[in-house]
Design an enzyme around this catalytic site. Structure first.
Site, PDB file in Angstrom:
ATOM      1  N   CYS A 180      -2.080  -8.402   2.178  1.00 58.47           N
ATOM      2  CA  CYS A 180      -0.660  -8.051   2.299  1.00 58.47           C
ATOM      3  C   CYS A 180      -0.183  -7.939   3.741  1.00 58.47           C
ATOM      4  CB  CYS A 180      -0.384  -6.760   1.540  1.00 58.47           C
ATOM      5  SG  CYS A 180      -0.886  -6.856  -0.198  1.00 58.47           S
ATOM      6  N   HIS A 315       5.830  -0.552   4.968  1.00 57.65           N
ATOM      7  CA  HIS A 315       5.084  -1.279   3.935  1.00 57.65           C
ATOM      8  C   HIS A 315       5.523  -0.758   2.562  1.00 57.65           C
ATOM      9  CE1 HIS A 315       1.981  -3.904   2.551  1.00 57.65           C
ATOM     10  NE2 HIS A 315       1.277  -2.942   1.990  1.00 57.65           N
ATOM     11  N   HIS A 356       6.467  -6.041  -4.681  1.00 55.89           N
ATOM     12  CA  HIS A 356       5.527  -6.277  -3.588  1.00 55.89           C
ATOM     13  C   HIS A 356       5.144  -7.758  -3.558  1.00 55.89           C
ATOM     14  CE1 HIS A 356       2.443  -6.024  -0.758  1.00 55.89           C
ATOM     15  NE2 HIS A 356       1.698  -5.060  -1.235  1.00 55.89           N
TER      16      HIS A 356
END
Length: 442
Positions: A180, A315, A356
């Site tokens: 990620c 994030h 996400h």
């Protein structure tokens, strides 16, 4: 080039393009959705042969949690004009959709910068793309009509390679997988390559298109998936993350080159850094100490005071473990700074809008910051009305962005920061400055 010369002629972002859930394939569409705080998620796609009934019944298996019929999916993930890019239809079907989406977003980013993509053959441009393997297509060890195309069709390296091959670029061409953190890692590598003279300019970006629902299975078993199909970053109501898709590409070059060629300067890359958590906790668990080290190094590389940062795109995955760890690091550095205006930085995460997007998450966040600087407003982060009680908000000036707020520049410049953290322990952080632009047509 010396540090002084590099500061005098920084690497800048001269073009960008995006694809996001909710049918978004343009910068104005993306900005409007963010400014209006839209929910861009939707039900599982029914055209990918996913075992949806099995997914939605996983909670009936002991030790597995609820999977909602929800995620952030690209409407046009299966759309592609192979002949436009010089690819045969048969080969195009065997290509991971991530290659197809990355090619068209890269093309649009160049056009946004005022560059004709069809006139780049032999150009000393680099291409750095974040991407993670997502199980698209049949196994390679099978005999089927796609045999012979599977090697390039499924290779992560082909995501960047297809772009350079299509455009005729001869500079460094690298696909990056730090989970990620991939997209901000790609930006870091691309900017570093330009400073080192490895290439004159570069495309940097990332893409995520889910070839299978594997992530939903994994996080159902780990009890880390949102039970109700909403990702609530930094909220006390957060109950897990939600998977999404997306793509973003930016055009990087020296500011002197951008000015010489008449390209717009959306922002200057003041500092980027990448590090790792090291050993200790399980590999998937973030580290406040590592994130603090990373942010401090990035601030030092940027050569500014942390108090200048007004917008932080975090994030923010909406997990009970990860969010408080990240919040602590942000509060210790950006929240502890003395802000000249008395107002601390506003924090948000685009994951509240679209889920996400994994390898592409950081780029979607970076483009959000750049558009916010361009329009002079910080958009709200959804679910900000009930901040997590696992951190002490009163001891820090960081607060969640609850509404669309005017972003006052400092001496004609706005400063923002972006964070990304990977499941394998890699962390990435970027600080950008955005000059006030009169013309906001994108």
């Amino acid at each position: 080039m010396s540090a002084a010369d590099s500061a005098a002629d920084p690497v800048v972002i001269a073009g960008m393009a995006v694809e996001a859930p909710g049918g978004i394939d343009s910068l104005p569409g993306y900005w409007t959705a963010l400014a209006e705080s839209r929910d861009l998620t939707g039900p599982f796609p029914r055209n990918r042969a996913w075992p949806i009934d099995r997914l939605l019944s996983l909670s009936q298996v002991e030790g597995w949690s609820q999977v909602s019929d929800a995620g952030g999916f690209l409407d046009g993930a299966g759309e592609f004009d192979p002949m436009f890019f010089g690819i045969t239809p048969r080969e195009a079907v065997a290509m991971d959709p991530q290659q197809r989406v990355a090619m068209r977003v890269a093309w649009r980013a160049l056009e946004n910068a005022g560059i004709n993509p069809a006139m780049l053959d032999g150009d000393d441009g680099g291409c750095y793309m974040g991407v993670s393997y997502t199980e698209y297509g049949p196994r390679g060890a099978e005999v089927n009509e796609y045999s012979g195309y599977r090697a390039t069709g499924s290779a992560s390296g082909a995501v960047s390679g297809r772009i350079s091959h299509c455009l005729g670029l001869v500079g460094p061409t690298i696909s990056v997988d730090t989970a990620c953190a991939s997209s901000l890692t790609a930006v870091h590598l691309a900017a570093s390559a330009i400073r080192a003279g490895d290439c004159e300019w570069a495309l940097a970006g990332a893409v995520c298109v889910l070839g299978s629902p594997a992530g939903f299975f994994e996080f159902s078993k780990a009890n880390a998936l949102s039970a109700d199909g909403q990702c609530r970053p930094y909220s006390d109501d957060a109950n897990g993350t939600l998977w999404g898709e997306g793509a973003g590409v930016v055009v990087l070059e020296r500011e002197s080159r951008a000015r010489r060629m008449g390209h717009r300067v959306y922002g200057r890359i003041l500092g980027t850094q990448v590090n790792h958590n090291g050993k200790g906790a399980p590999i998937a668990v973030p580290s406040t100490a590592a994130q603090e080290r990373l942010i401090r190094k990035t601030v030092a590389a940027a050569g500014i005071e942390p108090a200048l940062i007004k917008m932080i795109e975090g994030h923010g995955t909406g997990t009970a473990v990860g969010d408080p760890i990240e919040l602590a690091a942000l509060q210790h550095i950006y929240g502890a700074a003395v802000h000249p205006t008395g107002d601390g930085p506003l924090l948000g995460s685009v994951k509240s809008n679209l889920g996400h997007a994994q390898a592409a998450a950081g780029l979607l966040g970076l483009i959000k910051v750049l558009l916010s600087g361009l329009h002079g407003h910080i958009p709200p982060t959804r679910f900000a009305d009930n901040p997590s009680r696992k951190v002490d908000w009163d001891s820090s000036s960081v607060r969640l962005a609850e509404k669309l707020e005017y972003w006052a520049p400092r001496d004609g410049v706005r400063y923002g920061a972006v964070s990304s953290f990977g499941v394998a322990g890699t962390n990435a952080h970027a600080i950008v400055s955005m000059p006030v632009l009169e013309d906001i047509h994108v």
